[in-house]
Write a protein that holds these residues in place. Structure first.
Motif, PDB file in Angstrom:
ATOM      1  N   LEU A 360       0.666  -1.125  -0.309  1.00 47.02           N
ATOM      2  CA  LEU A 360       0.072  -0.009  -0.062  1.00 47.02           C
ATOM      3  C   LEU A 360       0.782   0.967  -0.295  1.00 47.02           C
ATOM      4  CD1 LEU A 360      -2.584  -0.966   2.712  1.00 47.02           C
ATOM      5  CD2 LEU A 360      -2.413  -1.565   0.595  1.00 47.02           C
ATOM      6  N   SER A 361       0.402   2.598  -0.929  1.00 46.30           N
ATOM      7  CA  SER A 361       1.120   3.653  -0.789  1.00 46.30           C
ATOM      8  C   SER A 361       0.368   4.238   0.102  1.00 46.30           C
ATOM      9  CB  SER A 361       1.156   4.206  -2.133  1.00 46.30           C
ATOM     10  OG  SER A 361       2.461   4.333  -2.713  1.00 46.30           O
ATOM     11  N   LEU A 362       0.545   5.061   0.837  1.00 41.22           N
ATOM     12  CA  LEU A 362      -0.666   5.853   2.555  1.00 41.22           C
ATOM     13  C   LEU A 362      -0.034   7.383   2.440  1.00 41.22           C
ATOM     14  CD1 LEU A 362      -1.975   3.348   4.326  1.00 41.22           C
ATOM     15  CD2 LEU A 362      -3.144   4.580   2.921  1.00 41.22           C
ATOM     16  N   PRO A 363      -0.538   7.945   2.744  1.00 41.69           N
ATOM     17  CA  PRO A 363      -0.081   9.273   3.273  1.00 41.69           C
ATOM     18  C   PRO A 363       1.002   8.405   4.782  1.00 41.69           C
ATOM     19  CG  PRO A 363      -2.530   9.820   3.162  1.00 41.69           C
ATOM     20  CD  PRO A 363      -2.433   8.096   2.777  1.00 41.69           C
ATOM     21  N   ILE A 364       1.781   9.320   5.222  1.00 43.06           N
ATOM     22  CA  ILE A 364       3.176   9.547   5.816  1.00 43.06           C
ATOM     23  C   ILE A 364       1.718   9.290   7.573  1.00 43.06           C
ATOM     24  CG2 ILE A 364       3.696  11.132   6.332  1.00 43.06           C
ATOM     25  CD1 ILE A 364       5.424   8.264   5.503  1.00 43.06           C
ATOM     26  N   GLU A 365       1.495   9.638   7.287  1.00 36.72           N
ATOM     27  CA  GLU A 365       1.210  10.327   9.680  1.00 36.72           C
ATOM     28  C   GLU A 365      -0.423   9.074   9.247  1.00 36.72           C
ATOM     29  OE1 GLU A 365      -1.373  13.323   7.517  1.00 36.72           O
ATOM     30  OE2 GLU A 365      -0.288  12.171   6.965  1.00 36.72           O
ATOM     31  N   ASN A 366      -0.859   8.117   8.321  1.00 38.64           N
ATOM     32  CA  ASN A 366      -1.843   6.811   8.522  1.00 38.64           C
ATOM     33  C   ASN A 366      -1.222   6.092   8.030  1.00 38.64           C
ATOM     34  OD1 ASN A 366      -3.970   8.613   9.040  1.00 38.64           O
ATOM     35  ND2 ASN A 366      -3.966   9.373   6.798  1.00 38.64           N
ATOM     36  N   LEU A 367       0.654   5.787   8.110  1.00 38.40           N
ATOM     37  CA  LEU A 367       0.449   4.428   6.982  1.00 38.40           C
ATOM     38  C   LEU A 367       0.630   3.637   8.091  1.00 38.40           C
ATOM     39  CD1 LEU A 367       3.149   4.292   4.604  1.00 38.40           C
ATOM     40  CD2 LEU A 367       3.479   3.312   6.568  1.00 38.40           C
ATOM     41  N   TYR A 368       0.464   3.937   9.230  1.00 32.71           N
ATOM     42  CA  TYR A 368       0.766   1.998   9.779  1.00 32.71           C
ATOM     43  C   TYR A 368       0.031   1.910  10.736  1.00 32.71           C
ATOM     44  CZ  TYR A 368       3.090  -0.856  12.803  1.00 32.71           C
ATOM     45  OH  TYR A 368       3.243  -2.694  13.591  1.00 32.71           O
ATOM     46  N   LYS A 369      -1.778   3.320  10.741  1.00 32.61           N
ATOM     47  CA  LYS A 369      -2.544   2.438  11.723  1.00 32.61           C
ATOM     48  C   LYS A 369      -3.604   1.608  11.369  1.00 32.61           C
ATOM     49  CE  LYS A 369      -4.089   7.418  12.881  1.00 32.61           C
ATOM     50  NZ  LYS A 369      -4.459   8.845  12.392  1.00 32.61           N
ATOM     51  N   ILE A 370      -3.280   1.749   9.469  1.00 32.16           N
ATOM     52  CA  ILE A 370      -3.995   0.112   9.156  1.00 32.16           C
ATOM     53  C   ILE A 370      -3.375  -1.306   9.798  1.00 32.16           C
ATOM     54  CG2 ILE A 370      -2.032   0.040   6.806  1.00 32.16           C
ATOM     55  CD1 ILE A 370      -6.112  -1.442   7.637  1.00 32.16           C
ATOM     56  N   SER A 421      -8.584   3.272   0.261  1.00 36.45           N
ATOM     57  CA  SER A 421      -9.268   3.979  -0.233  1.00 36.45           C
ATOM     58  C   SER A 421      -9.774   5.244   0.150  1.00 36.45           C
ATOM     59  CB  SER A 421     -10.047   3.365  -1.630  1.00 36.45           C
ATOM     60  OG  SER A 421     -11.247   3.970  -2.119  1.00 36.45           O
ATOM     61  N   LYS A 422     -10.069   4.994   0.926  1.00 39.52           N
ATOM     62  CA  LYS A 422     -11.045   6.100   1.880  1.00 39.52           C
ATOM     63  C   LYS A 422     -10.101   7.164   2.285  1.00 39.52           C
ATOM     64  CE  LYS A 422     -12.617   5.927   6.898  1.00 39.52           C
ATOM     65  NZ  LYS A 422     -12.772   5.073   7.599  1.00 39.52           N
ATOM     66  N   HIS A 423      -8.824   6.468   2.828  1.00 44.36           N
ATOM     67  CA  HIS A 423      -7.150   7.513   3.356  1.00 44.36           C
ATOM     68  C   HIS A 423      -6.837   7.559   1.950  1.00 44.36           C
ATOM     69  CE1 HIS A 423      -8.400   5.542   6.981  1.00 44.36           C
ATOM     70  NE2 HIS A 423      -8.106   6.649   7.441  1.00 44.36           N
ATOM     71  N   ARG A 424      -7.342   7.920   0.450  1.00 44.26           N
ATOM     72  CA  ARG A 424      -7.223   7.918  -0.432  1.00 44.26           C
ATOM     73  C   ARG A 424      -5.120   7.869  -1.004  1.00 44.26           C
ATOM     74  NH1 ARG A 424     -10.032  10.898  -2.857  1.00 44.26           N
ATOM     75  NH2 ARG A 424      -8.535  12.742  -4.832  1.00 44.26           N
ATOM     76  N   GLY A 425      -5.385   6.428  -0.594  1.00 39.66           N
ATOM     77  CA  GLY A 425      -3.726   5.649  -0.735  1.00 39.66           C
ATOM     78  C   GLY A 425      -4.151   4.982  -2.079  1.00 39.66           C
ATOM     79  N   SER A 426      -2.549   3.822  -2.035  1.00 39.55           N
ATOM     80  CA  SER A 426      -3.290   3.065  -3.284  1.00 39.55           C
ATOM     81  C   SER A 426      -3.147   1.411  -2.835  1.00 39.55           C
ATOM     82  CB  SER A 426      -2.064   3.404  -4.313  1.00 39.55           C
ATOM     83  OG  SER A 426      -1.702   2.139  -5.394  1.00 39.55           O
ATOM     84  N   ILE A 427      -3.633   0.633  -4.191  1.00 37.42           N
ATOM     85  CA  ILE A 427      -4.283  -0.058  -3.188  1.00 37.42           C
ATOM     86  C   ILE A 427      -2.586  -0.759  -3.487  1.00 37.42           C
ATOM     87  CG2 ILE A 427      -6.523  -0.660  -2.958  1.00 37.42           C
ATOM     88  CD1 ILE A 427      -6.296  -2.184  -5.463  1.00 37.42           C
ATOM     89  N   SER A 428      -1.518  -0.824  -4.896  1.00 39.85           N
ATOM     90  CA  SER A 428      -0.373  -1.169  -5.387  1.00 39.85           C
ATOM     91  C   SER A 428       0.186   0.575  -5.514  1.00 39.85           C
ATOM     92  CB  SER A 428      -0.831  -2.148  -6.571  1.00 39.85           C
ATOM     93  OG  SER A 428      -0.108  -2.419  -7.333  1.00 39.85           O
ATOM     94  N   ALA A 429       1.710   0.165  -4.137  1.00 39.50           N
ATOM     95  CA  ALA A 429       2.357   0.935  -4.352  1.00 39.50           C
ATOM     96  C   ALA A 429       3.613  -0.190  -5.498  1.00 39.50           C
ATOM     97  CB  ALA A 429       2.353   0.492  -2.900  1.00 39.50           C
ATOM     98  N   GLU A 430       3.897  -0.869  -5.399  1.00 40.76           N
ATOM     99  CA  GLU A 430       4.926  -1.328  -6.833  1.00 40.76           C
ATOM    100  C   GLU A 430       5.120  -2.455  -6.812  1.00 40.76           C
ATOM    101  OE1 GLU A 430       8.616  -0.959  -3.949  1.00 40.76           O
ATOM    102  OE2 GLU A 430       8.111  -3.018  -3.037  1.00 40.76           O
ATOM    103  N   HIS A 431       3.822  -3.772  -6.302  1.00 37.06           N
ATOM    104  CA  HIS A 431       3.951  -5.093  -6.764  1.00 37.06           C
ATOM    105  C   HIS A 431       3.062  -4.565  -8.144  1.00 37.06           C
ATOM    106  CE1 HIS A 431       4.709  -6.199  -2.978  1.00 37.06           C
ATOM    107  NE2 HIS A 431       6.447  -5.832  -3.124  1.00 37.06           N
ATOM    108  N   GLY A 432       2.106  -3.975  -8.209  1.00 35.54           N
ATOM    109  CA  GLY A 432       1.174  -4.488  -9.552  1.00 35.54           C
ATOM    110  C   GLY A 432      -0.051  -5.120  -9.086  1.00 35.54           C
ATOM    111  N   LEU A 433      -1.265  -5.395 -10.568  1.00 34.85           N
ATOM    112  CA  LEU A 433      -2.237  -5.611 -10.338  1.00 34.85           C
ATOM    113  C   LEU A 433      -2.399  -7.023 -10.202  1.00 34.85           C
ATOM    114  CD1 LEU A 433      -4.160  -2.592 -11.766  1.00 34.85           C
ATOM    115  CD2 LEU A 433      -4.099  -3.201  -9.117  1.00 34.85           C
TER     116      LEU A 433
END
Ligand code: FAD
Ligand code: 2HG
Ligand code: ZN
Length: 482
Positions: A360-370, A421-433
């Motif tokens: 996942l790509s996530l805004p840094i402040e929320n990255l570990y919350k998941i 999605s709610k946190h405006r992240g990406s479900i595939s940062a680097e591995h692909g779909l």
């Protein structure tokens, strides 16, 4: 498998016939047409042993013309194709789903040229990443990407997945470093876009469509790539933080104080450390147990200056209470033992049993919350690991269970995608779909964007033979034969 999807073979694809095999033998020679069961069973299964196909044929073309003949024939015969590089992909993209023909680039591994003033390397798609890096080392250069799979992944696979990896924070994306490609389209057309220029604003940048396209548009046969100088002074620190907030502060501090020499900023949590220590031989934690660990690497050209910078960064961060502990690698061996901890997590997860992998790509402040929310959701039923490329805002969320378990899976998905999605992240940062996330793209892309992608796919691959069932939602992939 763990999957909740039911997938059926698209019967508009032809089944392989004896005439097909004869044709391939005629154009490639006997040796490149492989029907051996052992070889096929390896090529049919992915690195995680999670996705398994049942292909009866592996082709190993030796040059672009052979790739062109293969695709032209498969397209006219409606035979589905899976391009395969090192088969280290983590989303089920590199193996057949059913009986697709596997086209491997392994025999296309020549270096074509290197310019030691500009640092531009041109090579065939099947070159193994680590071999390219060793070749460049002799010339005083290096590959602009590095990943745990370097010993088997191929540059064609790296470009096709737009792989990120451990040095992304310094050298950036392959979208910037790849200067040119040669590709073969499904109808056999060879497209020469193998430029070796840094700057070239002439028309649409078509090679970008192939970077990260995961074998859905054609086969990449050659790559031209900008490589940076191999600098002599490399330092690595293995650090401990008490909490995630401190990791964030440390990142800002590293950017501020280490700036131009920073070449990696990676993190792992204590669950990741524990797993590596229990499953990998010869690995030890150089620090007392802690909640978070951060690896910081610097690469520069002035040993004493760089060391001094890292040491003062270290002392200052200790004084401010951001860091709780840390060690600097004293030599190459110690440095590689630190890297082994970080790079070994994926392998340790494999040994631990079943794994649910999210990138996942996530805004840094929320990255570990998941990670924390997932732990609450799953309780004792699973181990939840958080690690990854913190410097790039990329979390590797991994959930480990002794065996695949549908109740665990249903607690994870779709929750993890909805949350991202709610946190405006990406479900595939680097591995692909790949196969795993083909139907989930809408969590990160608008419907208009996905439809445009499907039109592009239809333009390049009207018969839909390239890597079917993957990459785009299956409801949008065209229905081939009329
Ligand atoms: P494959 O796995 O063979 O293929 C990947 C995809 O590309 C498939 O869809 C395939 O069809 C397609 N493909 C392959 N070659 C071609 C071609 N020539 N033309 C068209 N399509 C092609 N990824 C990261 O981004 N960062 C990491 O840090 C990272 N670390 C990893 C560590 C480990 C231990 C492992 C096992 C994997 C890691 N990965 C990482 C996953 C990553 O996607 C791959 O390692 C690598 O980029 C894939 O290269 P490959 O040659 O193995 O491609
Ligand atoms: C890494 O950074 C790879 O180690 C693998 O991208 C990540 O196993 C994973 O989730
Ligand atoms: Zn990664």
């Amino acid at each position: 498998g763990s999957s909740a999807y039911e997938l059926h073979r698209n019967d508009s694809f032809s089944k392989l016939s004896l005439e097909d095999i004869d044709y391939f033998k005629k154009i490639l020679g006997e040796k490149s047409v492989i029907q051996d069961e052992d070889v096929l069973s390896t090529a049919n299964v992915d690195w995680m042993r999670k996705y398994k196909g049942s292909s009866q044929l592996l082709l190993k073309p030796r040059n672009t013309n052979e790739v062109s003949k293969i695709l032209k024939y498969c397209n006219s015969r409606y035979l589905a194709v899976v391009p395969q590089g090192g088969n280290t992909g983590l989303v089920g993209g590199s193996v057949p789903v059913f009986d697709e023909v596997i086209v491997s680039t392994s025999s296309m591994n020549n270096i074509i040229g290197f310019d030691n003033v500009s640092g531009i390397l041109v090579c065939e798609a099947g070159c193994i990443l680590e071999k390219l890096d060793s070749f460049l080392a002799e010339k005083g250069f290096m590959m602009p990407l590095d990943l745990g799979a370097k010993g088997s992944c191929q540059i064609g696979g790296n470009v096709s997945t737009n792989a990120g990896g451990l040095r992304f924070v310094r050298y950036g994306s392959l979208r910037g470093n790849v200067l040119g490609l040669e590709v073969v389209l499904p109808n056999g057309t060879i497209v020469d876009m193998l430029g070796t220029l840094r700057k070239d604003n002439t028309g649409y940048d078509l090679k970008q469509l192939f970077i990260g396209s995961e074998g859905s548009l054609g086969i990449i046969t050659k790559v031209s790539i900008l490589t940076p100088l191999r600098l002599s002074s490399i330092n690595l620190a293995f650090l401990a933080c008490n909490d995630y907030l401190s990791c964030q502060k440390l990142l800002l501090e590293a950017k501020t104080k280490l700036g131009e020499v920073l070449s990696a900023f990676e993190f792992l949590d204590c669950e990741s450390m524990e797993l590596v220590l229990s499953y990998l031989d010869g690995v030890r934690n150089p620090l007392p147990p802690s909640n978070f660990y951060v690896l910081i690497e610097t690469t520069g050209s002035n040993e004493s200056h760089d060391k001094e910078k890292l040491e003062s960064f270290f002392l200052h961060s200790m004084e401010r209470g951001i860091l709780s502990d840390g060690v600097m690698a004293q030599d190459m061996n110690q440095a590689s033992s630190f890297w082994q901890i970080r790079e070994g997590i994926a392998e340790a997860l494999m040994k631990a049993g079943a794994v649910y992998k999210y990138d996942l790509s996530l805004p840094i402040e929320n990255l570990y919350k998941i990670v924390e929310e997932m732990r609450k959701r799953l309780g004792e039923s699973a181990k939840v690991l958080g690690y990854g490329h913190l410097g790039d805002g990329n979390l590797h969320l991994n959930i480990s269970t002794p065996v695949y378990d549908d109740t665990v899976f249903e607690l994870i998905e779709p929750f993890v995608y909805e949350w991202t999605s709610k946190h405006r992240g990406s479900i595939s940062a680097e591995h692909g779909l790949g196969l795993m996330k083909a139907n989930e793209i809408h969590y990160s892309k608008s419907s208009e964007a996905v439809h445009l992608m499907a039109s592009i796919k239809g333009l390049f691959d009207p018969n839909g033979i390239m890597n079917p069932y993957k990459f785009l939602p299956r409801s949008l992939l065209s229905q081939h034969k009329e």
